[in-house]
Design a protein around this motif. Sequence first.
Motif, mmCIF file in Angstrom:
data_model
loop_
_atom_site.group_PDB
_atom_site.id
_atom_site.type_symbol
_atom_site.label_atom_id
_atom_site.label_comp_id
_atom_site.label_asym_id
_atom_site.label_seq_id
_atom_site.Cartn_x
_atom_site.Cartn_y
_atom_site.Cartn_z
ATOM 1 N N GLY A 49 1.023 -1.567 0.017
ATOM 2 C CA GLY A 49 -0.093 0.148 0.115
ATOM 3 C C GLY A 49 0.855 1.576 0.181
ATOM 4 O O GLY A 49 0.568 2.679 -0.506
ATOM 5 N N GLY A 50 2.253 1.418 0.498
ATOM 6 C CA GLY A 50 2.779 2.513 0.471
ATOM 7 C C GLY A 50 3.535 2.240 -0.700
ATOM 8 O O GLY A 50 4.797 3.813 0.310
ATOM 9 N N GLY A 51 4.114 1.204 -1.023
ATOM 10 C CA GLY A 51 5.140 1.504 -2.706
ATOM 11 C C GLY A 51 5.810 0.537 -3.467
ATOM 12 O O GLY A 51 5.390 -0.327 -1.895
ATOM 13 N N LEU A 52 6.384 1.140 -3.574
ATOM 14 C CA LEU A 52 7.669 -0.772 -4.312
ATOM 15 C C LEU A 52 8.760 -0.302 -3.153
ATOM 16 O O LEU A 52 8.911 0.441 -2.866
ATOM 17 N N TYR A 53 8.961 -1.944 -2.627
ATOM 18 C CA TYR A 53 10.014 -2.488 -1.824
ATOM 19 C C TYR A 53 10.935 -2.456 -2.437
ATOM 20 O O TYR A 53 10.086 -4.282 -2.360
ATOM 21 N N PRO A 54 12.211 -2.967 -2.479
ATOM 22 C CA PRO A 54 12.852 -3.589 -3.180
ATOM 23 C C PRO A 54 13.428 -4.539 -2.011
ATOM 24 O O PRO A 54 13.792 -4.202 -1.041
ATOM 25 N N VAL A 55 12.802 -6.367 -2.166
ATOM 26 C CA VAL A 55 13.795 -6.836 -1.253
ATOM 27 C C VAL A 55 15.449 -8.077 -1.699
ATOM 28 O O VAL A 55 14.982 -8.740 -3.449
ATOM 29 N N ASP A 56 16.050 -7.869 -1.459
ATOM 30 C CA ASP A 56 17.277 -8.974 -1.314
ATOM 31 C C ASP A 56 17.122 -10.222 -0.835
ATOM 32 O O ASP A 56 17.771 -10.316 0.272
ATOM 33 N N VAL A 57 17.137 -10.925 -1.412
ATOM 34 C CA VAL A 57 17.514 -12.262 -1.136
ATOM 35 C C VAL A 57 18.502 -12.873 -1.239
ATOM 36 O O VAL A 57 18.397 -14.665 -0.903
#
Length: 136
Positions: A49-57
Motif C-alpha cells: 500500500g505504501g509503494g514498491l520496496y526492493p527485497v534482497d534475498v
Amino acid sequence: MRSPQATGTTPEQAERPLLAGGLLVATGLADVLSAYGTLRSGPFVVLSGGGLYPVDVTGWAWLHLVVGTALAVAGLAAVTGRRGAALVAIGCAVLALTVNLLMLPYAPIRVVLVTAVDAAAIRLLLRHRRATGGAG
C-alpha cells in the motif's frame, strides 16, 4: 552391496533407497539451480500500500545453494545403502524442507512441489529403515 535375499528384504524394500536417493538428488539440483538463478537476478520488488520496496534475498540464495548441494550429495550417499547414509539423507532433507518453506512467499509453486518430493523421500527412507531394522 548384498542381494535382497541375503539381507532378508523384499525387492520393493531394496528399491526404496534408490528411489529416495534419486528424489533427493533431483530436489537438491532444483534448489541449486533456483539459487543460481536468484543470485544472477536482482532483488525482488514487493508492492504494498505504501509503494514498491526492493527485497534482497541473496543470503537466502546462498543458503539454498549450500543446502541443495548437501542434499544432492546426501541423496547420492543414500543410494549406496551405507550404514548411516539414510540418517544423513533424512537430516539433509529435513533441513532443505525447512529452508524451502521459509522461501514460500517468493516461489510458492516451486516450494510446494519440492517440499512434497522431499517429504516423499523422507517417508521412503524412514520406511526402509524400519523394514531393515534401523540399519543403513
